[in-house]
Design a protein around this motif. Structure first.
Motif, PDB file in Angstrom:
ATOM      1  N   GLU A  68      34.623  34.095  36.453  1.00 21.22           N
ATOM      2  CA  GLU A  68      35.143  32.820  36.950  1.00 21.22           C
ATOM      3  C   GLU A  68      36.646  32.687  36.756  1.00 21.22           C
ATOM      4  O   GLU A  68      37.170  31.623  36.424  1.00 21.22           O
ATOM      5  N   GLY A  69      37.354  33.800  36.980  1.00 17.76           N
ATOM      6  CA  GLY A  69      38.810  33.783  36.914  1.00 17.76           C
ATOM      7  C   GLY A  69      39.404  33.013  38.068  1.00 17.76           C
ATOM      8  O   GLY A  69      38.756  32.753  39.080  1.00 17.76           O
ATOM      9  N   LYS A  70      40.669  32.655  37.934  1.00 17.81           N
ATOM     10  CA  LYS A  70      41.349  31.822  38.925  1.00 17.81           C
ATOM     11  C   LYS A  70      42.167  32.685  39.869  1.00 17.81           C
ATOM     12  O   LYS A  70      42.861  33.602  39.446  1.00 17.81           O
ATOM     13  N   ILE A  71      42.093  32.357  41.160  1.00 21.95           N
ATOM     14  CA  ILE A  71      42.959  32.947  42.175  1.00 21.95           C
ATOM     15  C   ILE A  71      44.066  31.931  42.432  1.00 21.95           C
ATOM     16  O   ILE A  71      43.804  30.799  42.839  1.00 21.95           O
ATOM     17  N   TYR A  72      45.303  32.322  42.182  1.00 26.78           N
ATOM     18  CA  TYR A  72      46.423  31.405  42.336  1.00 26.78           C
ATOM     19  C   TYR A  72      46.850  31.286  43.788  1.00 26.78           C
ATOM     20  O   TYR A  72      46.756  32.242  44.559  1.00 26.78           O
ATOM     21  N   THR A  73      47.344  30.118  44.139  1.00 22.11           N
ATOM     22  CA  THR A  73      47.938  29.893  45.451  1.00 22.11           C
ATOM     23  C   THR A  73      49.438  29.773  45.275  1.00 22.11           C
ATOM     24  O   THR A  73      49.936  29.652  44.156  1.00 22.11           O
ATOM     25  N   PHE A  74      50.156  29.800  46.378  1.00 22.29           N
ATOM     26  CA  PHE A  74      51.609  29.678  46.301  1.00 22.29           C
ATOM     27  C   PHE A  74      51.974  28.280  45.809  1.00 22.29           C
ATOM     28  O   PHE A  74      51.562  27.279  46.375  1.00 22.29           O
ATOM     29  N   ASN A  75      52.753  28.236  44.722  1.00 22.06           N
ATOM     30  CA  ASN A  75      53.151  26.971  44.117  1.00 22.06           C
ATOM     31  C   ASN A  75      54.525  27.177  43.497  1.00 22.06           C
ATOM     32  O   ASN A  75      54.701  28.062  42.670  1.00 22.06           O
ATOM     33  N   ILE A 108      38.005  25.960  33.714  1.00 20.33           N
ATOM     34  CA  ILE A 108      38.806  25.746  32.517  1.00 20.33           C
ATOM     35  C   ILE A 108      37.952  25.471  31.284  1.00 20.33           C
ATOM     36  O   ILE A 108      38.455  25.465  30.177  1.00 20.33           O
ATOM     37  N   HIS A 109      36.673  25.287  31.472  1.00 18.46           N
ATOM     38  CA  HIS A 109      35.789  24.994  30.344  1.00 18.46           C
ATOM     39  C   HIS A 109      35.241  26.248  29.674  1.00 18.46           C
ATOM     40  O   HIS A 109      34.562  26.138  28.666  1.00 18.46           O
ATOM     41  N   ARG A 110      35.525  27.408  30.240  1.00 17.33           N
ATOM     42  CA  ARG A 110      35.017  28.654  29.674  1.00 17.33           C
ATOM     43  C   ARG A 110      36.189  29.539  29.278  1.00 17.33           C
ATOM     44  O   ARG A 110      37.106  29.763  30.068  1.00 17.33           O
ATOM     45  N   ALA A 111      36.145  30.050  28.056  1.00 18.19           N
ATOM     46  CA  ALA A 111      37.199  30.950  27.593  1.00 18.19           C
ATOM     47  C   ALA A 111      37.170  32.261  28.362  1.00 18.19           C
ATOM     48  O   ALA A 111      38.213  32.891  28.583  1.00 18.19           O
ATOM     49  N   LEU A 112      36.005  32.658  28.807  1.00 17.51           N
ATOM     50  CA  LEU A 112      35.873  33.900  29.546  1.00 17.51           C
ATOM     51  C   LEU A 112      36.617  33.850  30.876  1.00 17.51           C
ATOM     52  O   LEU A 112      37.078  34.876  31.379  1.00 17.51           O
ATOM     53  N   ALA A 113      36.770  32.667  31.443  1.00 17.20           N
ATOM     54  CA  ALA A 113      37.474  32.522  32.711  1.00 17.20           C
ATOM     55  C   ALA A 113      38.931  32.936  32.589  1.00 17.20           C
ATOM     56  O   ALA A 113      39.508  33.482  33.537  1.00 17.20           O
ATOM     57  N   ASP A 114      39.543  32.714  31.431  1.00 14.73           N
ATOM     58  CA  ASP A 114      40.929  33.128  31.229  1.00 14.73           C
ATOM     59  C   ASP A 114      41.048  34.650  31.278  1.00 14.73           C
ATOM     60  O   ASP A 114      41.988  35.185  31.855  1.00 14.73           O
ATOM     61  N   TYR A 115      40.084  35.332  30.678  1.00 13.70           N
ATOM     62  CA  TYR A 115      40.068  36.796  30.749  1.00 13.70           C
ATOM     63  C   TYR A 115      39.849  37.256  32.188  1.00 13.70           C
ATOM     64  O   TYR A 115      40.432  38.241  32.635  1.00 13.70           O
ATOM     65  N   LYS A 118      43.048  37.173  34.076  1.00 12.51           N
ATOM     66  CA  LYS A 118      43.896  38.329  33.737  1.00 12.51           C
ATOM     67  C   LYS A 118      43.402  39.593  34.434  1.00 12.51           C
ATOM     68  O   LYS A 118      44.203  40.412  34.879  1.00 12.51           O
ATOM     69  N   PHE A 119      42.083  39.766  34.535  1.00 14.22           N
ATOM     70  CA  PHE A 119      41.538  40.922  35.239  1.00 14.22           C
ATOM     71  C   PHE A 119      41.995  40.929  36.694  1.00 14.22           C
ATOM     72  O   PHE A 119      42.366  41.974  37.229  1.00 14.22           O
ATOM     73  N   ILE A 120      41.954  39.769  37.335  1.00 16.62           N
ATOM     74  CA  ILE A 120      42.338  39.673  38.743  1.00 16.62           C
ATOM     75  C   ILE A 120      43.822  39.991  38.914  1.00 16.62           C
ATOM     76  O   ILE A 120      44.216  40.724  39.830  1.00 16.62           O
ATOM     77  N   ILE A 121      44.651  39.466  38.037  1.00 18.18           N
ATOM     78  CA  ILE A 121      46.092  39.714  38.127  1.00 18.18           C
ATOM     79  C   ILE A 121      46.397  41.191  37.889  1.00 18.18           C
ATOM     80  O   ILE A 121      47.184  41.805  38.618  1.00 18.18           O
ATOM     81  N   VAL A 122      45.777  41.776  36.891  1.00 17.12           N
ATOM     82  CA  VAL A 122      46.026  43.189  36.596  1.00 17.12           C
ATOM     83  C   VAL A 122      45.516  44.082  37.724  1.00 17.12           C
ATOM     84  O   VAL A 122      46.129  45.112  38.027  1.00 17.12           O
ATOM     85  N   ALA A 123      44.442  43.703  38.378  1.00 17.85           N
ATOM     86  CA  ALA A 123      43.967  44.467  39.537  1.00 17.85           C
ATOM     87  C   ALA A 123      45.033  44.472  40.632  1.00 17.85           C
ATOM     88  O   ALA A 123      45.292  45.512  41.252  1.00 17.85           O
ATOM     89  N   GLY A 124      45.668  43.324  40.867  1.00 14.24           N
ATOM     90  CA  GLY A 124      46.737  43.260  41.855  1.00 14.24           C
ATOM     91  C   GLY A 124      47.944  44.088  41.465  1.00 14.24           C
ATOM     92  O   GLY A 124      48.540  44.780  42.295  1.00 14.24           O
TER      93      GLY A 124
END
Length: 143
Positions: A68-75, A108-115, A118-124
């Motif tokens: 449940e990682g986050k995909i960022y949009t342009f901001n 944001i309610h799960r600590a695992l989502a932060d990891y 990071k996985f998604i960003i590092v993949a990019g």
């Protein structure tokens, strides 16, 4: 006398860096490798490296989404979100697929989502590095 000794010494050769021209294969490998992970290497017949990059980037990206990682949009408001967006867009077509499917809302309610984020960003970022590697192979700078 000093001039005679200076004239008798051989001159040091200048170190010249070879120039690598921009080629269609180099640019094509860069763009293809960015859009689809590993494709830049595959079109240059580096099958194993291309397959390893493809599997690695896809695995990290989808593990990040599974956490449940986050995909960022342009901001432009927050520096960390800008950096997250740049890392995400490095995944190429995977980023656009995730945005179209509305994946990666983040939890944001799960600590695992932060990891997962990071996985998604590092993949990019890994995909960007591999695309640059494919470019260097395409222009002949790397064998």
């Amino acid at each position: 006398m000093a001039n005679e000794t200076a004239k008798s010494l051989p001159a040091k050769p200048a170190i010249v860096e070879p120039e690598y021209p921009v080629t269609a294969m180099g640019v094509g490998a860069l763009v293809a490798g960015w859009l689809i992970p590993g494709l830049g290497h595959i079109i240059q017949k580096r099958w194993i490296r291309g397959l390893l990059i493809f599997v690695s980037v896809l695995t990290m990206f989808f593990f990040g989404l599974g956490m449940e990682g986050k995909i960022y949009t342009f901001n432009t408001g927050d520096l960390l979100e800008i950096l997250g967006f740049l890392g995400n867009i490095g995944a190429g077509a995977l980023y656009f697929l995730a945005r179209v499917q509305e994946w990666g809302q983040g939890n944001i309610h799960r600590a695992l989502a932060d990891y997962g984020t990071k996985f998604i960003i590092v993949a990019g970022l890994l995909n960007v590095i591999s695309a640059i590697d494919a470019y260097h192979i395409g222009i002949g700078k790397k064998k």
